[in-house]
Motif scaffolding. Sequence first.
Motif, short mmCIF file in Angstrom:
data_model
loop_
_atom_site.label_atom_id
_atom_site.label_comp_id
_atom_site.label_asym_id
_atom_site.label_seq_id
_atom_site.Cartn_x
_atom_site.Cartn_y
_atom_site.Cartn_z
N ARG A 247 43.52 -2.71 -9.36
CA ARG A 247 43.49 -1.47 -9.77
C ARG A 247 42.46 -1.08 -11.09
O ARG A 247 41.86 0.09 -10.99
N PRO A 248 42.89 -1.97 -12.32
CA PRO A 248 42.02 -1.52 -13.32
C PRO A 248 40.66 -1.47 -13.01
O PRO A 248 39.90 -0.58 -13.83
N ILE A 249 40.12 -2.42 -12.03
CA ILE A 249 38.60 -2.23 -12.11
C ILE A 249 38.16 -1.06 -11.09
O ILE A 249 37.30 -0.46 -11.27
N TYR A 250 39.16 -0.80 -10.11
CA TYR A 250 38.75 0.42 -9.47
C TYR A 250 38.80 1.69 -10.35
O TYR A 250 37.73 2.54 -10.02
N ASP A 251 39.98 1.92 -11.10
CA ASP A 251 39.95 2.91 -12.04
C ASP A 251 38.59 3.19 -12.74
O ASP A 251 38.22 4.24 -12.95
N GLN A 252 38.17 2.04 -13.39
CA GLN A 252 36.89 1.91 -14.12
C GLN A 252 35.69 2.47 -13.29
O GLN A 252 34.91 3.29 -13.65
N LEU A 253 35.66 1.93 -12.22
CA LEU A 253 34.61 2.40 -11.37
C LEU A 253 34.47 3.73 -10.63
O LEU A 253 33.56 4.25 -10.50
N PHE B 233 36.08 -10.33 -5.86
CA PHE B 233 36.82 -9.91 -7.11
C PHE B 233 38.22 -10.82 -6.90
O PHE B 233 38.95 -10.62 -5.75
N LEU B 234 38.59 -11.70 -7.83
CA LEU B 234 39.72 -12.61 -7.51
C LEU B 234 40.85 -12.19 -8.63
O LEU B 234 40.68 -11.59 -9.60
N ASP B 235 42.11 -12.62 -8.22
CA ASP B 235 43.26 -12.20 -8.94
C ASP B 235 43.58 -13.46 -9.71
O ASP B 235 42.68 -14.51 -9.65
N GLU B 236 44.67 -13.50 -10.29
CA GLU B 236 45.07 -14.62 -11.18
C GLU B 236 45.02 -15.99 -10.53
O GLU B 236 45.02 -17.02 -11.00
N ASP B 237 45.58 -15.89 -9.23
CA ASP B 237 45.60 -16.99 -8.35
C ASP B 237 44.54 -17.41 -7.79
O ASP B 237 44.69 -18.55 -7.14
N LEU C 237 35.88 -1.53 -3.59
CA LEU C 237 35.19 -2.07 -5.12
C LEU C 237 33.69 -2.19 -4.96
O LEU C 237 32.81 -1.56 -5.86
N LEU C 238 33.18 -3.02 -3.81
CA LEU C 238 32.01 -3.01 -3.83
C LEU C 238 31.03 -1.79 -3.42
O LEU C 238 30.07 -1.60 -3.94
#
Length: 436
Positions: free
Chosen positions: A263-269, A311-315, A325-326
């Motif tokens: 979500r943070p990346i989505y909001d920035q884009l 884009f990967l998460d912490e896992d 996102l792309l």
Amino acid sequence: MGTPTVPANETAILQRLVTIRERLTAIKQDRSTYIKSSDISSLYDQLIAEVRKINHIREQPGLRDEQNRVDVVLDDVFQLLSLSLLTIGLTRTAPATYASLTTVKRLLDHLHESRVYSENDLKPIQDRLNEIKGIIERDDPTESSEIIQLIRAKASVCEHSLRELFDSLAVVSPELAPILQKLVSIRRQIVSVGSMPKLHMSELKKLQEELRNIENQRVDGNFLSPDGNIPDGQNVLNGLLEECHNVLNDFFARKELVADSLRPIYDQLVEMKNQLEGMMLTHRWTLRETDLYNYQQKLQAIDDMRVNGSFLDEDGTAPEGQAVLLYLLRRCYALIYRLLVSSEPVSEALMPIQNQLSTVRKCLMEVKRMGGLSSTRELYPYQMKLASIDNLRVDGKFMIGNAIPEGQGLLNALLAECFDLCHELRVEMEEDQADD
């Protein structure tokens, strides 16, 4: 892998490059005055001197392809310098093309990765690269050979990437090109609709129906030519058709737009996309090309977060929302590219005058289109405005202080055209009155 350590004989160069970058950044951020050509020229001369030193150091065997922090900062400086040259109206100089080439390279990389494109996507990029090549190869004795060499190498990388994309399209028969273009368009529309905060199911269903119509054109799984033959490129079209269905199904089945971790990346884009789209509407009045630097840096930082394209998460897993996102990432790159290409050869100091002249010209053209004047009074406001602009000139030049900003030829031509239009309108009105 980390950036290699800067060797001792390049440390001083790095420090001077950082100083140049800081100075360019300060100029970019200062909105209290126009960017001056003399300031940019001085910093450009300093940059050329540092590039020569780097080339001299790396002439030794095995060092030509050395890459360390010096190259990272050098790229930043070139980006800022290129955008500054666009801002002061020097759009037809070799270093001014650097920012466009950087964005073109990113766009081409994403086309390679997505495999969703048609010749219609590649032709404008090819035209732009040909234009840049003409600027680079122009015999300009004032230009540094080291800078020309660097820009030419960057353009060559883009041309090679573009050739690969054209070659991959060569397997598709020209008879199937319209279907390919339609599928590419539908694929982008699907992700565009799917990237909106609120999912519009009706729009997705319309696109699904369009896909089915294309699918129904096949006979035994193949798209046929008018004479009943099976043209080359079936695998490409069928693969793209299947991908469109897969993306559609993902959007129909999803519960969230993107996973919480993305979500943070989505909001920035989304924020950047909205701001860049706003610039597309107002760039003639508000855009300072150096403003695009921050967007380029943010996008590259987000782009470089991906691992094997995701884009990967912490896992270490790739959560839902990759396509969205792309799409947003590529859309932002495309918007920056369009803003760079639309930059006009006029200094920002003269842009207010150009905008006024463009508006007067547009109004006069509209009067002409609507049948001309009914009385000379209708012409007075335009004549007064043109006279006030003409009086700004000193010895035929638009001055800002003691400086002569770039764009004199374009503005003088625009002013002359407006005067000519006024004269033509007056003559046409007098002829009409004489006939009556």
